[in-house]
Every structure is written in structure tokens, then in C-alpha cells.
Scaffold this motif. Structure first.
Motif, PDB file in Angstrom:
ATOM      1  N   ALA A  82      11.913   6.093  -9.679  1.00  0.00           N
ATOM      2  CA  ALA A  82      11.348   4.905  -9.041  1.00  0.00           C
ATOM      3  C   ALA A  82      11.606   3.639  -9.857  1.00  0.00           C
ATOM      4  O   ALA A  82      11.269   2.538  -9.417  1.00  0.00           O
ATOM      5  CB  ALA A  82       9.850   5.082  -8.826  1.00  0.00           C
ATOM      6  N   TYR A  83      12.194   3.790 -11.045  1.00  0.00           N
ATOM      7  CA  TYR A  83      12.400   2.669 -11.958  1.00  0.00           C
ATOM      8  C   TYR A  83      13.883   2.362 -12.104  1.00  0.00           C
ATOM      9  O   TYR A  83      14.731   3.243 -11.966  1.00  0.00           O
ATOM     10  CB  TYR A  83      11.796   3.010 -13.334  1.00  0.00           C
ATOM     11  CG  TYR A  83      10.315   3.270 -13.236  1.00  0.00           C
ATOM     12  CD1 TYR A  83       9.402   2.240 -13.332  1.00  0.00           C
ATOM     13  CD2 TYR A  83       9.834   4.554 -12.983  1.00  0.00           C
ATOM     14  CE1 TYR A  83       8.042   2.469 -13.193  1.00  0.00           C
ATOM     15  CE2 TYR A  83       8.470   4.793 -12.843  1.00  0.00           C
ATOM     16  CZ  TYR A  83       7.583   3.740 -12.943  1.00  0.00           C
ATOM     17  OH  TYR A  83       6.249   3.971 -12.791  1.00  0.00           O
TER      18      TYR A  83
ATOM     19  N   ARG B 255      15.175   4.668 -18.132  1.00  0.00           N
ATOM     20  CA  ARG B 255      14.711   5.945 -17.584  1.00  0.00           C
ATOM     21  C   ARG B 255      14.639   7.061 -18.610  1.00  0.00           C
ATOM     22  O   ARG B 255      13.732   7.888 -18.581  1.00  0.00           O
ATOM     23  CB  ARG B 255      15.609   6.381 -16.424  1.00  0.00           C
ATOM     24  CG  ARG B 255      15.388   5.589 -15.171  1.00  0.00           C
ATOM     25  CD  ARG B 255      16.213   6.165 -14.053  1.00  0.00           C
ATOM     26  NE  ARG B 255      16.109   5.312 -12.872  1.00  0.00           N
ATOM     27  CZ  ARG B 255      17.001   5.296 -11.912  1.00  0.00           C
ATOM     28  NH1 ARG B 255      18.059   6.098 -11.980  1.00  0.00           N
ATOM     29  NH2 ARG B 255      16.845   4.504 -10.880  1.00  0.00           N
ATOM     30  N   ARG B 256      15.599   7.124 -19.510  1.00  0.00           N
ATOM     31  CA  ARG B 256      15.603   8.198 -20.508  1.00  0.00           C
ATOM     32  C   ARG B 256      14.330   8.151 -21.354  1.00  0.00           C
ATOM     33  O   ARG B 256      13.699   9.176 -21.600  1.00  0.00           O
ATOM     34  CB  ARG B 256      16.841   8.104 -21.391  1.00  0.00           C
ATOM     35  CG  ARG B 256      16.976   9.293 -22.323  1.00  0.00           C
ATOM     36  CD  ARG B 256      18.263   9.286 -23.096  1.00  0.00           C
ATOM     37  NE  ARG B 256      19.357   8.989 -22.173  1.00  0.00           N
ATOM     38  CZ  ARG B 256      20.588   8.691 -22.528  1.00  0.00           C
ATOM     39  NH1 ARG B 256      20.916   8.655 -23.786  1.00  0.00           N
ATOM     40  NH2 ARG B 256      21.512   8.421 -21.642  1.00  0.00           N
TER      41      ARG B 256
ATOM     42  N   ARG C 144       0.837  -1.211   0.000  1.00  0.00           N
ATOM     43  CA  ARG C 144       0.000   0.000   0.000  1.00  0.00           C
ATOM     44  C   ARG C 144       0.870   1.258   0.000  1.00  0.00           C
ATOM     45  O   ARG C 144       0.559   2.234  -0.683  1.00  0.00           O
ATOM     46  CB  ARG C 144      -0.955  -0.001   1.185  1.00  0.00           C
ATOM     47  CG  ARG C 144      -2.087  -0.976   1.033  1.00  0.00           C
ATOM     48  CD  ARG C 144      -3.140  -0.841   2.134  1.00  0.00           C
ATOM     49  NE  ARG C 144      -4.092  -1.919   2.059  1.00  0.00           N
ATOM     50  CZ  ARG C 144      -5.060  -2.028   1.141  1.00  0.00           C
ATOM     51  NH1 ARG C 144      -5.191  -1.103   0.216  1.00  0.00           N
ATOM     52  NH2 ARG C 144      -5.887  -3.062   1.144  1.00  0.00           N
ATOM     53  N   ARG C 145       1.957   1.241   0.756  1.00  0.00           N
ATOM     54  CA  ARG C 145       2.866   2.391   0.771  1.00  0.00           C
ATOM     55  C   ARG C 145       3.500   2.598  -0.604  1.00  0.00           C
ATOM     56  O   ARG C 145       3.666   3.739  -1.054  1.00  0.00           O
ATOM     57  CB  ARG C 145       3.931   2.218   1.850  1.00  0.00           C
ATOM     58  CG  ARG C 145       3.366   2.441   3.237  1.00  0.00           C
ATOM     59  CD  ARG C 145       4.342   2.340   4.392  1.00  0.00           C
ATOM     60  NE  ARG C 145       5.737   2.537   4.095  1.00  0.00           N
ATOM     61  CZ  ARG C 145       6.714   1.796   4.624  1.00  0.00           C
ATOM     62  NH1 ARG C 145       6.462   0.816   5.463  1.00  0.00           N
ATOM     63  NH2 ARG C 145       7.971   2.056   4.320  1.00  0.00           N
ATOM     64  N   LYS C 146       3.854   1.513  -1.272  1.00  0.00           N
ATOM     65  CA  LYS C 146       4.457   1.612  -2.601  1.00  0.00           C
ATOM     66  C   LYS C 146       3.456   2.212  -3.597  1.00  0.00           C
ATOM     67  O   LYS C 146       3.809   3.067  -4.413  1.00  0.00           O
ATOM     68  CB  LYS C 146       4.907   0.217  -3.053  1.00  0.00           C
ATOM     69  CG  LYS C 146       5.965   0.191  -4.084  1.00  0.00           C
ATOM     70  CD  LYS C 146       7.240   0.798  -3.589  1.00  0.00           C
ATOM     71  CE  LYS C 146       8.461   0.110  -4.126  1.00  0.00           C
ATOM     72  NZ  LYS C 146       9.677   0.829  -3.728  1.00  0.00           N
ATOM     73  N   VAL C 147       2.210   1.773  -3.521  1.00  0.00           N
ATOM     74  CA  VAL C 147       1.169   2.292  -4.411  1.00  0.00           C
ATOM     75  C   VAL C 147       0.937   3.784  -4.152  1.00  0.00           C
ATOM     76  O   VAL C 147       0.841   4.578  -5.086  1.00  0.00           O
ATOM     77  CB  VAL C 147      -0.132   1.480  -4.261  1.00  0.00           C
ATOM     78  CG1 VAL C 147      -1.283   2.136  -5.010  1.00  0.00           C
ATOM     79  CG2 VAL C 147       0.077   0.045  -4.733  1.00  0.00           C
ATOM     80  N   GLN C 148       0.880   4.177  -2.884  1.00  0.00           N
ATOM     81  CA  GLN C 148       0.669   5.595  -2.559  1.00  0.00           C
ATOM     82  C   GLN C 148       1.842   6.441  -3.027  1.00  0.00           C
ATOM     83  O   GLN C 148       1.652   7.550  -3.550  1.00  0.00           O
ATOM     84  CB  GLN C 148       0.448   5.782  -1.056  1.00  0.00           C
ATOM     85  CG  GLN C 148       0.093   7.207  -0.678  1.00  0.00           C
ATOM     86  CD  GLN C 148      -1.209   7.664  -1.305  1.00  0.00           C
ATOM     87  OE1 GLN C 148      -2.248   7.047  -1.083  1.00  0.00           O
ATOM     88  NE2 GLN C 148      -1.177   8.734  -2.098  1.00  0.00           N
ATOM     89  N   ALA C 149       3.059   5.927  -2.864  1.00  0.00           N
ATOM     90  CA  ALA C 149       4.238   6.667  -3.332  1.00  0.00           C
ATOM     91  C   ALA C 149       4.179   6.861  -4.849  1.00  0.00           C
ATOM     92  O   ALA C 149       4.513   7.935  -5.362  1.00  0.00           O
ATOM     93  CB  ALA C 149       5.515   5.937  -2.933  1.00  0.00           C
ATOM     94  N   ALA C 150       3.733   5.831  -5.575  1.00  0.00           N
ATOM     95  CA  ALA C 150       3.610   5.953  -7.033  1.00  0.00           C
ATOM     96  C   ALA C 150       2.542   6.979  -7.400  1.00  0.00           C
ATOM     97  O   ALA C 150       2.758   7.823  -8.282  1.00  0.00           O
ATOM     98  CB  ALA C 150       3.282   4.589  -7.646  1.00  0.00           C
ATOM     99  N   GLU C 151       1.399   6.930  -6.717  1.00  0.00           N
ATOM    100  CA  GLU C 151       0.338   7.913  -6.979  1.00  0.00           C
ATOM    101  C   GLU C 151       0.848   9.327  -6.743  1.00  0.00           C
ATOM    102  O   GLU C 151       0.642  10.221  -7.572  1.00  0.00           O
ATOM    103  CB  GLU C 151      -0.867   7.634  -6.097  1.00  0.00           C
ATOM    104  CG  GLU C 151      -2.002   8.620  -6.283  1.00  0.00           C
ATOM    105  CD  GLU C 151      -3.187   8.339  -5.372  1.00  0.00           C
ATOM    106  OE1 GLU C 151      -3.564   9.260  -4.610  1.00  0.00           O
ATOM    107  OE2 GLU C 151      -3.723   7.215  -5.417  1.00  0.00           O
TER     108      GLU C 151
ATOM    109  N   ASN D  49      16.143  -3.870  -4.573  1.00  0.00           N
ATOM    110  CA  ASN D  49      16.277  -2.543  -3.969  1.00  0.00           C
ATOM    111  C   ASN D  49      14.972  -1.753  -3.983  1.00  0.00           C
ATOM    112  O   ASN D  49      14.951  -0.587  -3.596  1.00  0.00           O
ATOM    113  CB  ASN D  49      17.359  -1.737  -4.696  1.00  0.00           C
ATOM    114  CG  ASN D  49      18.724  -2.335  -4.485  1.00  0.00           C
ATOM    115  OD1 ASN D  49      19.105  -2.646  -3.363  1.00  0.00           O
ATOM    116  ND2 ASN D  49      19.449  -2.531  -5.562  1.00  0.00           N
ATOM    117  N   GLY D  50      13.888  -2.358  -4.452  1.00  0.00           N
ATOM    118  CA  GLY D  50      12.590  -1.685  -4.457  1.00  0.00           C
ATOM    119  C   GLY D  50      12.344  -0.806  -5.666  1.00  0.00           C
ATOM    120  O   GLY D  50      11.339  -0.091  -5.709  1.00  0.00           O
TER     121      GLY D  50
END
Length: 145
Positions: A40-41, A57-58, A19-26, A117-118
Motif C-alpha cells: 500500500a506504500y 518498502r524493504r 473511509r474506504r482507504k481507512v478500512q482497507a488499511a485496517e 496512484n493512491g
């Protein structure tokens, strides 16, 4: 060898950390800052976004820069759908308008896979758009309501 960046939380995910990961993405996507989102990628992250395939990333930054130049007033909500180990599935909806003022709501699902590493190493998104009127909006920022 350079030290790998860590993006907490890291796998294996629990319901709380997913849930924390989803909120961080939002939060990152709602910033509409392509550079922030791309961090984040993984450097070599693989994406499928509708019919567009990206690597790294680019390409992510270039894609998001163009997206948010077209999709004005962008606002997103994500919801955890499922998680296991190093994977998270989400459902989402976002709204935006084009340069002519036509509003749209986009619905979709994403499947995410993370490195130790997340950082997200794979993102596969299926998305459908629906034209809406301004009165039908429901994902607006508070100052947009």
C-alpha cells in the motif's frame, strides 16, 4: 519506465473514498502480513512510527515483521478523523500481548499523504501504550472474546 501500481481509491479523496482507504488499511494491518501491508506504500515511502524513522518498502517489511513477532494477538481498529485532497488523518487503537502474556492497548493518530496512484508516500504515527488486563480488552477478534 515501469508502470506505476495503483491502489484504489486515489486522491483527491471524498468522505466515501477516504473511509474506504481507512478500512482497507485496517484490513491489511489486521492480516499481520508485512508484505501485504507494504504494497500500500510507495517504493520510497517515508515513515515515522513513534521514534523510528523508515524509508521504503524493504524497511517497512522488516519493521512490521519484528513488530508482529513481539506484539502477539495484535488487533487494530482505525477511524477516519479528517481528509483533504491527497491526505487522510486517522485515529486508532490496537491491542496485543507480549510473550509473558501482558496485554497492552495502544492509542494514536496517523497522518497519511498519498501519491496520484493512491499509494501512501508518507505516514507519520504518534502512539502511546497502556498496560491492560485481558478482561479490559475491547478490540479482540470475535474468536478471542
Amino acid at each position: 519506465m515501469p508502470h506505476a501500481r495503483t491502489a484504489a481509491p486515489v486522491p483527491p479523496f471524498t468522505e466515501e473514498t477516504a473511509r474506504r482507504k481507512v478500512q482497507a488499511a485496517e484490513d491489511a494491518w489486521n492480516s499481520r502480513d508485512p508484505e501485504r501491508v507494504a504494497l500500500a506504500y510507495t517504493e520510497d515511502s517515508e515513515w515515522r512510527n513513534r521514534d523510528v524513522f523508515l524509508t521504503g518498502r524493504r524497511e517497512i517489511v522488516a519493521f512490521l515483521t519484528a513488530k508482529w513477532q513481539r506484539e502477539l494477538g495484535y488487533r487494530l481498529r482505525k477511524e477516519l478523523w479528517a481528509y483533504t485532497g491527497d491526505r487522510i488523518a486517522v485515529r486508532f487503537e490496537y491491542e496485543f500481548h507480549d510473550a509473558d502474556g501482558q496485554w497492552f492497548r495502544a492509542y494514536g493518530n496517523e497522518n497519511w499523504e498519498f501519491d496520484p496512484n493512491g499509494l501512501m508516500r508518507r505516514r507519520f504515527a504518534s502512539i502511546n501504550d497502556l498496560p491492560i488486563t485481558a478482561d479490559e480488552r475491547r478490540v479482540a477478534f470475535p474468536e478471542q472474546t
